[in-house]
Design a protein around this motif. Structure first.
Motif, mmCIF file in Angstrom:
data_model
loop_
_atom_site.group_PDB
_atom_site.id
_atom_site.type_symbol
_atom_site.label_atom_id
_atom_site.label_comp_id
_atom_site.label_asym_id
_atom_site.label_seq_id
_atom_site.Cartn_x
_atom_site.Cartn_y
_atom_site.Cartn_z
ATOM 1 N N LEU A 183 0.882 -1.167 0.000
ATOM 2 C CA LEU A 183 0.000 0.000 0.000
ATOM 3 C C LEU A 183 0.920 1.218 0.000
ATOM 4 O O LEU A 183 1.671 1.426 0.943
ATOM 5 C CB LEU A 183 -0.882 0.006 1.249
ATOM 6 N N ASN A 223 -8.104 -2.237 -1.909
ATOM 7 C CA ASN A 223 -7.853 -1.321 -0.786
ATOM 8 C C ASN A 223 -7.148 -0.016 -1.164
ATOM 9 O O ASN A 223 -6.321 0.499 -0.426
ATOM 10 C CB ASN A 223 -7.081 -2.037 0.335
ATOM 11 N N THR A 245 5.077 -6.030 -9.352
ATOM 12 C CA THR A 245 5.847 -5.070 -10.133
ATOM 13 C C THR A 245 5.341 -5.106 -11.574
ATOM 14 O O THR A 245 4.542 -5.959 -11.936
ATOM 15 C CB THR A 245 7.351 -5.412 -10.138
ATOM 16 N N PHE B 347 6.229 -9.145 -11.244
ATOM 17 C CA PHE B 347 6.791 -10.042 -10.238
ATOM 18 C C PHE B 347 6.036 -9.921 -8.922
ATOM 19 O O PHE B 347 5.645 -8.816 -8.514
ATOM 20 C CB PHE B 347 8.261 -9.670 -10.024
ATOM 21 N N MET B 348 5.855 -11.045 -8.264
ATOM 22 C CA MET B 348 5.316 -11.019 -6.899
ATOM 23 C C MET B 348 5.797 -12.254 -6.140
ATOM 24 O O MET B 348 6.207 -13.253 -6.731
ATOM 25 C CB MET B 348 3.786 -10.979 -6.912
ATOM 26 N N GLY B 395 5.127 -6.350 2.746
ATOM 27 C CA GLY B 395 4.425 -5.202 2.170
ATOM 28 C C GLY B 395 3.252 -5.653 1.305
ATOM 29 O O GLY B 395 2.174 -5.055 1.327
ATOM 30 N N SER B 396 3.472 -6.735 0.552
ATOM 31 C CA SER B 396 2.395 -7.245 -0.307
ATOM 32 C C SER B 396 1.205 -7.674 0.530
ATOM 33 O O SER B 396 0.065 -7.340 0.235
ATOM 34 C CB SER B 396 2.858 -8.460 -1.105
ATOM 35 N N GLN B 398 0.470 -6.773 3.475
ATOM 36 C CA GLN B 398 -0.118 -5.639 4.196
ATOM 37 C C GLN B 398 -1.100 -4.850 3.323
ATOM 38 O O GLN B 398 -1.842 -4.024 3.836
ATOM 39 C CB GLN B 398 0.985 -4.737 4.770
ATOM 40 N N ILE B 399 -1.116 -5.139 2.024
ATOM 41 C CA ILE B 399 -2.170 -4.573 1.174
ATOM 42 C C ILE B 399 -3.526 -5.023 1.714
ATOM 43 O O ILE B 399 -4.484 -4.268 1.759
ATOM 44 C CB ILE B 399 -1.984 -5.016 -0.292
ATOM 45 N N PHE B 400 -3.572 -6.295 2.158
ATOM 46 C CA PHE B 400 -4.830 -6.831 2.686
ATOM 47 C C PHE B 400 -4.949 -6.658 4.194
ATOM 48 O O PHE B 400 -6.044 -6.524 4.720
ATOM 49 C CB PHE B 400 -4.958 -8.311 2.325
ATOM 50 N N PHE B 447 -0.350 -15.484 -1.568
ATOM 51 C CA PHE B 447 -0.670 -14.213 -2.219
ATOM 52 C C PHE B 447 -1.106 -14.515 -3.653
ATOM 53 O O PHE B 447 -0.293 -14.925 -4.469
ATOM 54 C CB PHE B 447 0.562 -13.316 -2.183
ATOM 55 N N TYR B 448 -2.386 -14.356 -3.928
ATOM 56 C CA TYR B 448 -2.956 -14.602 -5.255
ATOM 57 C C TYR B 448 -2.575 -15.989 -5.786
ATOM 58 O O TYR B 448 -2.009 -16.115 -6.866
ATOM 59 C CB TYR B 448 -2.542 -13.520 -6.253
ATOM 60 N N PRO B 508 -10.019 -10.537 -9.287
ATOM 61 C CA PRO B 508 -8.937 -11.523 -9.412
ATOM 62 C C PRO B 508 -7.775 -10.986 -10.224
ATOM 63 O O PRO B 508 -7.934 -10.090 -11.056
ATOM 64 C CB PRO B 508 -9.605 -12.696 -10.129
ATOM 65 N N MET B 509 -6.627 -11.538 -9.961
ATOM 66 C CA MET B 509 -5.428 -11.163 -10.694
ATOM 67 C C MET B 509 -5.274 -12.080 -11.905
ATOM 68 O O MET B 509 -4.932 -11.630 -12.992
ATOM 69 C CB MET B 509 -4.243 -11.305 -9.736
ATOM 70 N N THR B 510 -5.551 -13.362 -11.725
ATOM 71 C CA THR B 510 -5.390 -14.329 -12.809
ATOM 72 C C THR B 510 -6.427 -14.072 -13.899
ATOM 73 O O THR B 510 -7.611 -13.884 -13.598
ATOM 74 C CB THR B 510 -5.557 -15.757 -12.251
#
Lengths: 282, 663
Positions: A183, A223, A245, B347-348, B395-396, B398-400, B447-448, B508-510
């Motif tokens: 975020l 969010n 990214t 990238f994730m 950090g990723s 913490q988006i949720f 994550f996803y 969704p991301m996919t």
């Protein structure tokens, strides 16, 4: 074994030396004031040399700029100047300025003055920006002017448009400089063109944000929080959520205090992008 | 498959309870089920298909089934519960798969040639090496004994017609009175398999090599030190039921064990093992013709651990204490390549370098009341902590969960108690148990993660509570000279039952996914399994075995849980005399009426398949050749079972040939 002990001792001594060094730095705050910035321009008048710093090089869009003023006679940086500036775009048919902040001291004892300038357009072969800096030291006023290189930005960092209400707006991306998969606190400047020379911040608007990845089914992210002001005259702050990214398009809608959308479209099944947006890749 | 056949050796089936009335010599009765895998030539002779995969051995048990995403690396489910709720160990070692899509269960990193048997424990009886809900499988490695100077050579070879699977393996063992070393190698190479009616299943090929080595040294008559290593590498593995395949999956599993059996002490055995294993798993879709976006999804897991297990006998008490600990890291990444080559890849972290540290103690007392009955208590407590070590990954997430901390600590408790009675061939037992488990890495920190079964992207939830299971079990058996029968039942009431729930506010991301699910929990879910197994000796050489299993699973809203078997039956007739062996088996499922539409299951039709095999042993001078030939799915039925991912059809008719040559 003995050698090893010696090595360990040496490392300890070095560690101690390093920690004491950093204490020294605290005493001298000037170094901190210019952390993370590099000098992109230096120019002189009869009495002073002006040094301009920014995070990277200056380009089209929102730029934080730091200034130091050196007395050419003594080589000492001036601590007590009051500074103002006027960026000017010299177009073939006219001349205009752009949104800008006042120039303030970073810290009372320091030598650095800072503010921001939003260059809403880039230079080209015939049209260019210059920056006039007026400053007063102990009641004496001085001035210095220099051409500034403002190339076009690769990413879309600034939008300049006429809203549905007939007002000319400038919406500029300020932060984060280095977006993360997280975020991100997003800072945006929203200005209107009052006349050719004045571009004040508009108050009470909302900038709706909808980040999307066009290369991956145009998915969004969860969010996000629309950018709003905490007080009149401030830049706008919101939360921009980035889940990975890559290339992101931040679709925007600018809404007036009464809720009227003056620019930008909501993303739906058929509308895949807004006419008002930022984009970047990281 | 032929679940019932071969080697259901409840240890209790052995006449271990002697008729002597000296209490101290009474051995406790263990209710664990042991599936013999092999190695010893005598055992090989009894297997219908000695070189089948570990998965095929395990699913013979009434309590184990397999979720199948292809021809390789099936995911074991115990008492209708998948990986997160079970515990699979190799000689007590904890190992964690490195794939976010569960394409690499632990069982995929070993080979039948490495193993002698699998010990299956139901529910809390399997809590010795860590927390579990459904039960545990401990895969036991081959153990050589010290003995006379002896070399032992073995060559295994097999061929399967359906997917042109070629199997070649060899083992060399040396033993003497103070030292032994054994090593084995196995290679499997298979092409696409063909389902019934000649339907080729694209992307079902695989290739696997496995090497293992063990060496032991006797420090004193009752002290032994043993080192072992397993290296396993699978490459070009197709997963036809999934959108991605695996280019490489590699595991290195090492251990060092010290074993001490004091004499004239209440401690009978003290076994301590240090272990380390590392897994690398690379999902890949470059061979798939139509993908919306190409992606790489590698994953890594590394585990360090130890256990120290003490067995003590004191009067009629048989104590087992196991101190165990492990530290494991799980990292998985996803990189997606946009069609525009000038754009940066996306990238994730799908597993954000999650470090899990567990310290636990397990205590068991198997108390022999008299020569007919015994009672067993066990209890375990452990501290479990997860830490997200990657700042990027934190950090990723913490988006949720903006207020999420990197670390989360839990305490996991369990206990169980069983009573058993056995007299004149009549036996029964009842037991209760309570256990807790922490959420898995995917459930807590994923994550996803795209699940191609329900079509949802899944997001982990670090705030999940421990899942808690209250369990009851019972069995009743009768053993006569000519026949025996046993009915077993287990019931689980699982509170805070962890499952993904759709969140309609999320996108969704996919590409093409149905939505996003966040791991969440039901108040509770219930699962029960009842099985009946019978054996009838038609003659000294001819045996008839049968097995019937009924399972049911529901959540607190009485909605069916996914992957619960419909009525399932198997029966076989085996003939074994001297050099000749033969087996005919029938296996099938009823219609899956209690399917879970909510999890996108559909009504799987019933099916039945027939299998037939023959074996003959040759003896030429000192060497011995065991041959097995057989046909699976003799009638070439086109079918799929409730546990086939996305209704992937199973293998059609398959003729196999297995050869074991020993010198």
């Amino acid at each position: 074994m003995k050698n090893q002990l010696k090595n360990i001792f040496a490392v300890l001594v070095m560690a101690l030396a390093l920690t004491s060094c950093s204490k020294d730095e605290d005493v001298n705050p000037i170094i901190d004031e210019l952390a993370d910035v590099t000098k992109f321009k230096e120019f002189t008048n009869a009495t002073h040399t002006l040094e301009l710093y920014s995070h990277s090089s200056v380009e089209q869009g929102y730029n934080e700029i730091k200034i130091r003023i050196k007395d050419n006679a003594t080589n000492v940086y001036v601590k007590n100047a009051s500074v103002s500036w006027t960026p000017l775009m010299h177009m073939t048919m006219m001349t205009h300025s752009c949104p800008k902040s006042t120039v303030e001291k970073v810290s009372p004892d320091g030598t650095v003055y800072e503010g921001y300038i939003v260059f809403q357009m880039a230079q080209n072969s015939t049209e260019y920006w210059d920056l006039k800096i007026d400053y007063t030291i102990n009641g004496t006023t001085f001035t210095a002017t220099s051409i500034i290189d403002v190339p076009a930005s690769i990413d879309r960092k600034v939008n300049s448009f006429t809203g549905t209400d007939g007002v000319k707006y400038i919406v500029a991306y300020a932060e984060p400089h280095h977006p993360k998969v997280a975020l991100n606190e997003m800072v945006v400047g929203i200005f209107k063109m009052q006349d050719m020379m004045n571009f004040p911040i508009v108050d009470g608007y909302t900038l709706k944000i909808d980040p999307r990845m066009p290369s991956m089914g145009n998915h969004s992210s969860p969010n996000n929080i629309n950018a709003t002001q905490s007080a009149a005259g401030d830049l706008y702050k919101g939360i921009m959520s980035l889940t990975m990214t890559g290339y992101w398009k931040i679709n925007l809608q600018l809404s007036k205090p009464d809720g009227t959308i003056v620019k930008g479209e909501e993303i739906t099944g058929t509308v895949t992008e807004s006419s008002l947006y930022f984009d970047f890749e990281f | 498959m032929k679940k019932f056949i071969l080697f259901f050796l409840l240890i209790s089936c052995f006449p271990v309870i002697s008729q002597e009335n000296k209490k101290d010599t009474l051995k406790p009765k263990d209710l664990k089920e042991v599936i013999i895998i092999g190695k010893k030539a005598q055992l090989f002779e009894k297997q219908a298909k000695p070189l089948s995969s570990i998965d095929e051995y395990l699913q013979k048990s009434a309590k184990v089934d397999m979720i199948k995403r292809g021809a390789y690396a099936w995911e074991p489910i115990i008492n209708s519960m998948p990986t997160e709720r079970t515990l699979v160990t190799i000689d007590g070692m904890r190992i964690f798969g490195a794939c976010t899509d569960k394409m690499d269960p632990i069982t995929s990193y070993v080979e039948v040639s490495n193993l002698s048997e699998a010990t299956l424990s139901s529910g809390q009886e399997g809590a010795c090496f860590g927390s579990t809900i459904g039960g545990s499988i401990d895969l036991k490695r081959n153990q050589s004994d010290f003995g006379n100077n002896k070399w032992d050579f073995n060559i295994n070879s097999g061929f399967e017609s359906n997917n042109k699977q070629k199997i070649i393996g060899a083992s060399i063992n040396y033993t003497d009175s103070l030292f032994y070393v054994s090593s084995d190698f196995m290679l499997r190479d298979a092409q696409n398999y063909v389902a019934g009616n000649n339907k080729e299943i694209q992307f079902s090929q695989f290739r696997k090599i496995n090497f293992s080595g063990t060496t032991g040294y006797k420090l004193a008559t009752n002290k032994l030190i043993e080192g072992s290593v397993i290296y396993d590498k699978a490459s070009n593995v197709g997963y036809p039921a999934l959108p991605m395949d695996v280019s490489i999956a590699e595991a290195l599993i090492t251990s060092l064990e010290y074993d001490y059996s004091p004499k004239k002490s209440i401690i009978t055995n003290w076994e301590t093992k240090l272990y380390f294993n590392t897994i690398m798993h690379r999902m890949d879709d470059t061979k798939r013709p139509l993908v919306p976006i190409h992606m790489d999804m590698p994953g890594w897991s590394k585990t360090f651990g130890y256990y120290s297990k003490i067995k003590m006998n004191f009067k009629s008490h048989h104590f087992l204490v196991n101190l165990n600990s492990f530290y494991t890291t799980a990292v998985a990444e996803m990189t997606m390549y946009p069609s525009n080559p000038n754009e940066k890849p996306m990238f994730m972290y799908t597993w954000p370098d999650v470090r899990t540290f567990y310290n636990g103690i397990f205590i068991e007392d198997n108390y022999v009341l008299n020569c007919h009955s015994g009672i067993k208590f066990s209890a375990a407590i452990g501290s479990h902590s997860n830490k997200v070590a990657s700042e990027f990954g934190l950090g990723s997430l913490q988006i949720f969960y903006p207020n999420m901390n990197a670390q989360k600590n839990r305490v996991l408790k369990s206990f169980s108690s069983n009573y058993n009675y056995n007299k004149n061939g009549f036996e029964y037992g009842i037991g209760i148990g309570y256990g807790e488990r922490a959420p898995s890495v995917s459930e807590g920190y994923g994550f996803y993660l795209f699940n191609s079964f329900d079509g949802f992207d899944h997001i982990g939830n670090p705030n999940l509570k421990n899942e808690k299971s209250l369990e009851g079990n019972a069995f009743l058996g009768l053993k006569k000279e000519k026949w025996n029968a046993k009915i077993s039942a287990s019931y689980f009431h699982i509170s805070n039952y962890i499952i993904g729930k759709p969140d309609t506010t999320l996108v969704p991301m996919t590409i093409g996914a149905n939505g996003v699910k966040i791991y969440s929990a039901f108040d509770y879910a219930t699962i029960y399994n009842v099985s009946l197994s019978t054996e009838y000796k038609l003659s000294n050489y001819l045996k008839w075995n049968s097995q019937l299993v009924v399972s049911r699973g529901k959540d607190c809203n009485a909605v069916n849980l996914p992957f619960i078997s419909p009525f399932n039956y198997a029966t076989s007739i085996t003939y074994f005399k001297n050099k000749i062996s033969s087996e005919f088996s029938v296996q099938g499922n009823g219609i899956q009426t209690n399917y879970s539409a909510l999890y996108r299951e559909d009504k799987t039709p019933d099916y039945v398949i027939l299998n037939l095999s023959f074996g003959y042993n040759f003896k030429i001078n000192k060497s011995k050749i065991i041959t097995k030939i057989g046909a699976e799915n003799l009638l070439d039925a086109y079918y799929s079972t409730y546990s086939d991912w996305n209704n992937l059809p199973r293998m059609g008719r398959n003729i196999f040939l297995n050869l074991n040559y020993s010198l």
